[in-house]
Motif scaffolding. Sequence first.
Motif, PDB file in Angstrom:
ATOM      1  N   GLY A  64       0.837  -1.184   0.000  1.00  0.00           N
ATOM      2  CA  GLY A  64       0.000   0.000   0.000  1.00  0.00           C
ATOM      3  C   GLY A  64       0.874   1.236   0.000  1.00  0.00           C
ATOM      4  N   ASP A  65       0.338   2.354  -0.451  1.00  0.00           N
ATOM      5  CA  ASP A  65       1.162   3.560  -0.532  1.00  0.00           C
ATOM      6  C   ASP A  65       1.547   4.088   0.846  1.00  0.00           C
ATOM      7  N   ALA A  66       0.763   3.753   1.875  1.00  0.00           N
ATOM      8  CA  ALA A  66       1.146   4.141   3.239  1.00  0.00           C
ATOM      9  C   ALA A  66       2.102   3.119   3.844  1.00  0.00           C
ATOM     10  N   SER A  67       1.759   1.840   3.718  1.00  0.00           N
ATOM     11  CA  SER A  67       2.585   0.795   4.327  1.00  0.00           C
ATOM     12  C   SER A  67       4.009   0.791   3.798  1.00  0.00           C
ATOM     13  N   ILE A  68       4.174   0.957   2.493  1.00  0.00           N
ATOM     14  CA  ILE A  68       5.500   0.803   1.905  1.00  0.00           C
ATOM     15  C   ILE A  68       6.489   1.817   2.466  1.00  0.00           C
ATOM     16  N   LEU A  69       5.981   2.970   2.890  1.00  0.00           N
ATOM     17  CA  LEU A  69       6.879   3.996   3.409  1.00  0.00           C
ATOM     18  C   LEU A  69       7.496   3.615   4.739  1.00  0.00           C
ATOM     19  N   MET A  70       6.941   2.614   5.410  1.00  0.00           N
ATOM     20  CA  MET A  70       7.483   2.187   6.700  1.00  0.00           C
ATOM     21  C   MET A  70       8.880   1.570   6.567  1.00  0.00           C
ATOM     22  N   ASN A  71       9.128   0.886   5.432  1.00  0.00           N
ATOM     23  CA  ASN A  71      10.443   0.254   5.253  1.00  0.00           C
ATOM     24  C   ASN A  71      10.921   0.382   3.808  1.00  0.00           C
ATOM     25  N   ILE A  72      10.625   1.514   3.193  1.00  0.00           N
ATOM     26  CA  ILE A  72      10.976   1.685   1.779  1.00  0.00           C
ATOM     27  C   ILE A  72      12.483   1.748   1.558  1.00  0.00           C
ATOM     28  N   GLN A  73      13.239   1.981   2.649  1.00  0.00           N
ATOM     29  CA  GLN A  73      14.696   2.017   2.511  1.00  0.00           C
ATOM     30  C   GLN A  73      15.259   0.678   2.024  1.00  0.00           C
ATOM     31  N   GLU A  74      14.476  -0.403   2.169  1.00  0.00           N
ATOM     32  CA  GLU A  74      14.984  -1.707   1.731  1.00  0.00           C
ATOM     33  C   GLU A  74      15.033  -1.833   0.208  1.00  0.00           C
ATOM     34  N   LEU A  75      14.530  -0.834  -0.521  1.00  0.00           N
ATOM     35  CA  LEU A  75      14.802  -0.788  -1.950  1.00  0.00           C
ATOM     36  C   LEU A  75      16.311  -0.735  -2.194  1.00  0.00           C
ATOM     37  N   GLY A  76      17.034  -0.136  -1.260  1.00  0.00           N
ATOM     38  CA  GLY A  76      18.494  -0.107  -1.375  1.00  0.00           C
ATOM     39  C   GLY A  76      19.098  -1.495  -1.307  1.00  0.00           C
ATOM     40  N   THR A  77      18.577  -2.329  -0.433  1.00  0.00           N
ATOM     41  CA  THR A  77      19.048  -3.712  -0.340  1.00  0.00           C
ATOM     42  C   THR A  77      18.716  -4.483  -1.610  1.00  0.00           C
TER      43      THR A  77
END
Length: 584
Positions: free
Chosen positions: A462-475
Amino acid sequence: MTLSSSPFGIGDSTKKEQNQILGADALMESLKNHGVDTIFGYPGGAILPIYDAVYKAEKAGWVKHILVRHEQGGAHAADGYARSTGKVGVCFGTSGPGATNLVTGIATAQMDSVPLVVITGQVPRPAIGTDAFQETDIFGITLPIVKHSWVVRDPSEIASVIAQAFFIASSGRPGPVLVDIPKDVGQELFDYQPVQPGSLIPAGFTPPQKPDPVAISKALDLIERAKKPLLYVGGGVISASAHDTLFAIAKRYHLPVTTTLMGKGAFDERESLSVGMLGMHGTAYANFAVTECDLLVAIGARFDDRVTGRLDSFAANAKVVHFEVDPAEINKNRVADVAVLGDLAISLSDLHELSKRRTVKPNTQEWLAQIEEWKIKYPLLIPSKEGEIYPQEVLIEIRDLAPDAYITTDVGQHQMWAAQYLRNSPRHWISSAGLGTMGFGVPAALGVQVALPKQQVICIAGDASILMNIQELGTISQYQLNTKIIIINNHWQGMVRQWQQSFYDERYSATNMLNGEPNFVALANAFGVGGVIIKERNSLKEKLKEALNSEGPMLIDVHVRRDENCYPMVPPGKSNAEMVGLPD
């Protein structure tokens, strides 16, 4: 005590005895002994000796360390690894904030019975209790949310503690365990003696008992006599890898099957005997079936509130048989007429074998016909092809384009739509059910992809949920994982907004995410991840197909109707039969 390096690696070992190694190296040797091939983690001061041993282990080629961008992401990634493979997931974090950042991931695994071994660094032994830099009592903090935990105060305990940790995490009802290792324990030389997996039964640990043949016989008697039986299947069937036996029993006696959110995949939802998921956002026909059944056979399920609705009305006219491995769950929320306690794989196998010695005369024809009527009268919504894209049609397209994918989800409306419309094989559905952890989906997906690099892995976010751990796009970018992330984007905290609309007179307090929402495609690109945005229905299928078939990681931002609600829904305090949002 010495700060010398391990004789297996770098440094001056001239003063070491032949069999002595450092505590940190002993930890890695113990993990190797237990078949660990992947660790998810993030380094820090107190865990540096262990990371030095990780460096040497990676050089030796037997383990892969995945550097996450946040410790919570590491716990969820290990969780996804465990759920998709059935193996124990392993994650590392340092002391203080590193350890506390793991807490949400540990609680998620505990609520969903996922086997994790969580290893944290701790300040040196002399500093414990002095409020030293980055000191927290992670042992005390996590006591309510682990199966067991240890603070290792002597390096000679490492091998036995790790053996016990893996045994407890994976035995009986699986769950997370924590091992806290002070920094100086990792730096101390000692005589290491390995402990073989499964050779050490922890003190006070009671292994699952063998199923009682009398209870199994009574359970089968009730199944054979029931006119309106229903199998109510939870995640325990998947943990026990008992889905094949479950299928055989259901087919043998023509028993309809409903699953919990955790139980998705335990029974093929394309089979006519499947009535899908039950509970708050379950199918209407599953909720009507559980309300009208005369026998409820609970298998690896715990009668939680999101399933039962108002408890005194849940299967109120039914006798209850409860197959369960955890004695604490028996009679906790619903008294069982027959309880079969033990490993579900053994219990169901014994039930199936006993059935083969009896004459089978299924008598559920009228009951199945009634369920079929409900399926026809109250189907899941197939949205119209007018106006903005419906979120449900995105899930239908994913179901058709990627029928065998491993699916992870975040938490919210998109999670419930995914549960309703997707059909999953065992271990292909990976979602935070008990704790409802926003931010679970992306790190869990990367954990699944690391475990199964050749498999198709899709995160429904979800557009809200993903922001909780979106930094893992780096991984995901660093390791070039072939993971696909699909955002069902309605610019809201969708489920909270739905409750505010339904129960708080449309007072939408702090749930509108439109202002400040990032350009998700640009953000993905900034991490080195591909991206595509979909706003028009006429391009939905084509762009989804192209993105799912592309090489490398990809984020797909699908803009959907803002105010669409997830139905059916059992309002709080109501019975499962009192659903709102049913088709006219």
